[in-house]
Design a protein around this motif. Structure first.
Motif, PDB file in Angstrom:
ATOM      1  N   LEU A  49       0.816  -1.044  -0.017  1.00 63.87           N
ATOM      2  CA  LEU A  49       0.099  -0.110  -0.056  1.00 63.87           C
ATOM      3  C   LEU A  49       0.964   1.487  -0.053  1.00 63.87           C
ATOM      4  N   GLY A  50       2.060   1.065  -0.408  1.00 62.85           N
ATOM      5  CA  GLY A  50       2.968   2.145  -0.593  1.00 62.85           C
ATOM      6  C   GLY A  50       3.796   2.830   0.569  1.00 62.85           C
ATOM      7  N   ILE A  51       3.701   2.187   1.487  1.00 60.96           N
ATOM      8  CA  ILE A  51       4.363   2.543   3.098  1.00 60.96           C
ATOM      9  C   ILE A  51       5.752   1.967   3.026  1.00 60.96           C
ATOM     10  N   ASP A  52       6.737   2.677   3.192  1.00 61.66           N
ATOM     11  CA  ASP A  52       7.959   2.245   3.343  1.00 61.66           C
ATOM     12  C   ASP A  52       8.369   1.592   4.834  1.00 61.66           C
ATOM     13  N   VAL A  53       8.607   0.321   4.642  1.00 63.21           N
ATOM     14  CA  VAL A  53       8.497  -0.324   5.847  1.00 63.21           C
ATOM     15  C   VAL A  53       9.641   0.131   6.708  1.00 63.21           C
ATOM     16  N   GLU A  54      10.882   0.673   6.277  1.00 66.56           N
ATOM     17  CA  GLU A  54      11.828   1.090   7.107  1.00 66.56           C
ATOM     18  C   GLU A  54      11.499   2.302   7.998  1.00 66.56           C
ATOM     19  N   THR A  55      10.630   3.184   7.553  1.00 66.37           N
ATOM     20  CA  THR A  55      10.137   4.412   8.497  1.00 66.37           C
ATOM     21  C   THR A  55       9.205   4.117   9.516  1.00 66.37           C
ATOM     22  N   ILE A  56       8.748   2.788   9.607  1.00 61.13           N
ATOM     23  CA  ILE A  56       7.795   2.317  10.689  1.00 61.13           C
ATOM     24  C   ILE A  56       8.275   2.455  11.963  1.00 61.13           C
ATOM     25  N   GLU A  57       7.762   3.156  12.826  1.00 61.71           N
ATOM     26  CA  GLU A  57       8.012   3.257  14.321  1.00 61.71           C
ATOM     27  C   GLU A  57       7.215   2.491  15.275  1.00 61.71           C
ATOM     28  N   VAL A  58       5.959   2.609  15.025  1.00 62.76           N
ATOM     29  CA  VAL A  58       4.958   1.920  15.787  1.00 62.76           C
ATOM     30  C   VAL A  58       3.805   1.194  14.764  1.00 62.76           C
ATOM     31  N   GLY A  59       3.737  -0.116  14.921  1.00 64.37           N
ATOM     32  CA  GLY A  59       2.820  -1.062  14.227  1.00 64.37           C
ATOM     33  C   GLY A  59       2.237  -2.265  14.907  1.00 64.37           C
ATOM     34  N   SER A  60       2.215  -3.234  14.207  1.00 64.49           N
ATOM     35  CA  SER A  60       1.320  -4.384  14.782  1.00 64.49           C
ATOM     36  C   SER A  60       2.268  -5.102  15.774  1.00 64.49           C
ATOM     37  N   TYR A  61       3.745  -4.833  15.827  1.00 56.35           N
ATOM     38  CA  TYR A  61       4.483  -5.519  16.944  1.00 56.35           C
ATOM     39  C   TYR A  61       4.138  -4.733  18.283  1.00 56.35           C
ATOM     40  N   GLN A  62       4.048  -3.154  17.999  1.00 59.35           N
ATOM     41  CA  GLN A  62       3.756  -2.658  19.546  1.00 59.35           C
ATOM     42  C   GLN A  62       2.395  -2.846  19.878  1.00 59.35           C
ATOM     43  N   LEU A  63       1.343  -2.882  18.826  1.00 63.04           N
ATOM     44  CA  LEU A  63      -0.071  -3.327  19.291  1.00 63.04           C
ATOM     45  C   LEU A  63      -0.082  -4.573  19.987  1.00 63.04           C
ATOM     46  N   LEU A  64       0.669  -5.685  19.434  1.00 62.44           N
ATOM     47  CA  LEU A  64       0.460  -6.884  20.310  1.00 62.44           C
ATOM     48  C   LEU A  64       1.243  -7.025  21.814  1.00 62.44           C
ATOM     49  N   GLU A  65       2.519  -6.201  21.756  1.00 58.03           N
ATOM     50  CA  GLU A  65       3.084  -6.157  23.067  1.00 58.03           C
ATOM     51  C   GLU A  65       2.349  -4.922  23.807  1.00 58.03           C
ATOM     52  N   HIS A  66       1.326  -4.597  23.368  1.00 54.98           N
ATOM     53  CA  HIS A  66       0.721  -3.465  24.418  1.00 54.98           C
ATOM     54  C   HIS A  66       1.505  -2.486  24.733  1.00 54.98           C
ATOM     55  N   THR A  67       2.315  -1.975  23.955  1.00 56.62           N
ATOM     56  CA  THR A  67       3.293  -1.056  24.499  1.00 56.62           C
ATOM     57  C   THR A  67       2.934   0.254  23.514  1.00 56.62           C
ATOM     58  N   ALA A  68       1.886   0.322  22.701  1.00 55.31           N
ATOM     59  CA  ALA A  68       1.268   1.597  21.720  1.00 55.31           C
ATOM     60  C   ALA A  68      -0.177   1.007  21.455  1.00 55.31           C
ATOM     61  N   TYR A 106      -4.969 -13.394  23.195  1.00 61.59           N
ATOM     62  CA  TYR A 106      -5.908 -12.415  23.057  1.00 61.59           C
ATOM     63  C   TYR A 106      -5.599 -11.113  23.165  1.00 61.59           C
ATOM     64  N   MET A 107      -3.993 -11.074  22.896  1.00 60.98           N
ATOM     65  CA  MET A 107      -3.444  -9.709  22.802  1.00 60.98           C
ATOM     66  C   MET A 107      -4.181  -8.881  21.632  1.00 60.98           C
ATOM     67  N   MET A 108      -4.484  -9.395  20.424  1.00 61.72           N
ATOM     68  CA  MET A 108      -4.678  -8.582  19.568  1.00 61.72           C
ATOM     69  C   MET A 108      -6.354  -8.039  19.800  1.00 61.72           C
ATOM     70  N   LYS A 109      -7.058  -9.068  20.372  1.00 63.73           N
ATOM     71  CA  LYS A 109      -8.480  -9.079  20.418  1.00 63.73           C
ATOM     72  C   LYS A 109      -8.572  -7.928  21.473  1.00 63.73           C
ATOM     73  N   GLN A 110      -7.772  -7.838  22.447  1.00 65.49           N
ATOM     74  CA  GLN A 110      -7.769  -6.845  23.596  1.00 65.49           C
ATOM     75  C   GLN A 110      -7.283  -5.266  23.103  1.00 65.49           C
ATOM     76  N   ALA A 111      -6.292  -5.372  22.040  1.00 63.66           N
ATOM     77  CA  ALA A 111      -5.883  -4.066  21.474  1.00 63.66           C
ATOM     78  C   ALA A 111      -6.845  -3.537  20.519  1.00 63.66           C
ATOM     79  N   ILE A 112      -7.512  -4.498  19.735  1.00 65.88           N
ATOM     80  CA  ILE A 112      -8.394  -3.800  18.477  1.00 65.88           C
ATOM     81  C   ILE A 112      -9.888  -3.847  18.913  1.00 65.88           C
ATOM     82  N   SER A 113     -10.563  -4.485  19.700  1.00 68.59           N
ATOM     83  CA  SER A 113     -11.885  -4.684  19.524  1.00 68.59           C
ATOM     84  C   SER A 113     -12.594  -3.281  19.653  1.00 68.59           C
ATOM     85  N   HIS A 114     -11.920  -2.226  20.332  1.00 65.46           N
ATOM     86  CA  HIS A 114     -12.946  -1.104  20.145  1.00 65.46           C
ATOM     87  C   HIS A 114     -12.886  -0.267  18.886  1.00 65.46           C
ATOM     88  N   LEU A 115     -12.065  -0.708  18.197  1.00 63.91           N
ATOM     89  CA  LEU A 115     -11.921   0.014  16.734  1.00 63.91           C
ATOM     90  C   LEU A 115     -13.051  -0.496  15.792  1.00 63.91           C
TER      91      LEU A 115
END
Length: 254
Positions: A49-68, A106-115
């Protein structure tokens, strides 16, 4: 209330990411608000989708870690109505890091269900494995789309995936449904392609989408330009296949 759909198959190269990106873009042009979550360390949906992966600071990793928070991980894309939670190679480590956490499935469920309140559809592009990442996606989802390529080993491994889905239904997510099986990479000139279609339709009749994704050169080219097929060549066979799939899903859920 938005619907959360995982796109999963532990086999690589069956069209999971192609489907995630192009279904998201198709739903977007049909005026649905879509969030795509890249839950594959290869991060192909992110770059697709045209996003430069190298520029990613927060993403699915931080989402699953619950650090973002989920909101901090969301990036808007050039595709109309499509946002993404991107992935980065650091996602590779998540399986090891989650292993000894409580409620690790359940890490992802807890992080995204409100979306759900903010989107019509949330699509999760799963990694080609049945590890903790895919388990998190299936536990968080309402349903799953299973891409099956029209090739010789198509049905190999399908039983294993269906067993995983069954055990997720039993233990983690009793409401998980199969949204549909999607036949991909179909070439009508090949007898084998037609045999696979017949075989899958015979075994799984109602569970198979009417739309079949045909082999299409333009579909293969689009990701190298960081574009969905809708943006890259809306007049192509690939674009009309994915628009047809999006309509089928909208009709099914309306």
């Amino acid at each position: 209330m938005g619907k959360i759909i995982a796109i999963a198959n532990q086999k690589g190269g069956v069209g999971k990411t192609t489907t995630s990106v192009n279904l998201a873009a198709s739903l977007g042009v049909l005026e649905k608000k879509v969030l795509l979550i890249d839950a594959d360390p290869q991060a192909n949906a992110t770059s697709g989708l045209g996003i430069d992966v190298e520029t990613i600071e927060v993403g699915s990793y931080q989402l699953l870690e619950h650090t973002a928070k989920a909101e901090d991980c969301i990036i808007s894309t050039d595709s109309p109505n499509v946002d993404i939670i991107p992935a980065h190679i650091d996602l590779v480590a998540i399986e090891i890091e989650l292993v000894d956490k409580d409620q690790r499935e359940y890490m992802m469920k807890q992080a995204i269900s409100h979306l759900r309140e903010q989107y019509d559809y949330i699509l999760i592009d799963c990694a080609p494995s049945l590890g903790l990442l895919t388990l998190n996606a299936l536990t968080a989802s309402d349903s799953v789309i299973i891409p099956i390529q029209c090739e010789y080993f198509a049905l190999e491994g399908l039983g294993k995936l269906l067993n995983t889905i069954k055990s997720v239904q039993k233990i983690h997510n009793k409401d998980l449904d199969i949204e549909g099986m999607l036949l991909t990479m179909y070439d009508q000139r090949l007898r084998l392609s037609n045999q696979v279609v017949e075989e899958v339709q015979k075994h799984f009749s109602d569970m198979v989408f009417e739309t079949i994704i045909q082999r299409n050169v333009r579909l293969g080219e689009a990701p190298s330009y960081g574009e969905s097929i809708i943006k890259y060549d809306v007049s192509s066979k690939g674009a009309s296949n994915y628009l047809s799939l999006a309509k089928e899903i909208i009709n099914k859920n309306s």
